[in-house]
Scaffold this motif. Sequence first.
Motif, PDB file in Angstrom:
ATOM      1  N   GLU A  52      -9.972  65.635  32.965  1.00 45.18           N
ATOM      2  CA  GLU A  52     -11.131  65.202  32.187  1.00 45.18           C
ATOM      3  C   GLU A  52     -11.722  66.404  31.480  1.00 45.18           C
ATOM      4  N   GLY A  78     -12.272  66.913  37.963  1.00 48.23           N
ATOM      5  CA  GLY A  78     -11.674  66.172  36.854  1.00 48.23           C
ATOM      6  C   GLY A  78     -10.163  66.227  36.774  1.00 48.23           C
ATOM      7  N   SER A 110      -3.687  64.216  34.930  1.00 47.43           N
ATOM      8  CA  SER A 110      -4.788  63.975  34.010  1.00 47.43           C
ATOM      9  C   SER A 110      -5.900  64.980  34.268  1.00 47.43           C
ATOM     10  N   ILE A 164     -10.000  62.566  28.019  1.00 45.57           N
ATOM     11  CA  ILE A 164      -9.080  62.784  29.142  1.00 45.57           C
ATOM     12  C   ILE A 164      -7.732  63.199  28.570  1.00 45.57           C
TER      13      ILE A 164
END
Length: 166
Positions: free
Chosen positions: A153, A98, A151, A158
Motif C-alpha cells: 500500500e 501495508g 502487494s 496499491i
Amino acid sequence: QGTLYGKNTMGGAISIISREPTDELGGSFMVEGATGSSVVANGVVNVPIVGDELANRTALFYRKADGLLRNETTGKDDAARRDDVSARSIFVYDPGHGFRSALSLFYADLKSAPFAYSTTNKGLNHPIKNVTKNFNGEVVSNYKSVNFTNSLELGPAILSSLTSYD
C-alpha cells in the motif's frame, strides 16, 4: 464482467476464493463411506508459524469409489469409478506496514473410468449400453499450480505483483 475479468466473461464469471490462514491453530476432518467400497475424506489444518505475521492453511481431499455399473466399452463393472487426490496450501506473510505476500500451491490427480452418454437413433441416451466407444481405460487429469502475490500500500494506491504457473 468484461471490465473486471476480461473479454471472455460475457456470460458471467464465478470467483472462487479459498479461505486464508488465520493466527489460530485449528483444523477439521471429515470421512464418509457408502456401499460398493466408496470413501471420501476431507481435511484442513490452519497453522500459525510466526505469531500473526506468517501462517499456513492446507486442505486435502481423497475420493476412492469402485464403479457399480457395467461399462460396455471395457466389459468391466467399473463405470463411474473414481480415484481422486488433491491438495491446496497457502502461506501468507503479513508483517504490517501495508506489505503482504502470499504463496499458493495446488495439486490434483484425478482418475475415473469412462462413463459417458451417446445418442442413439431414437434420440434417447442410455448411460450404460451406449458409453462413448472411443474411451478406453482411464480418463486422467493432473493439475499443478503455483501462485505468488505481493502487494504494497502506497497511500491511496496499491502496488501489486502476481506470478503464476498453471
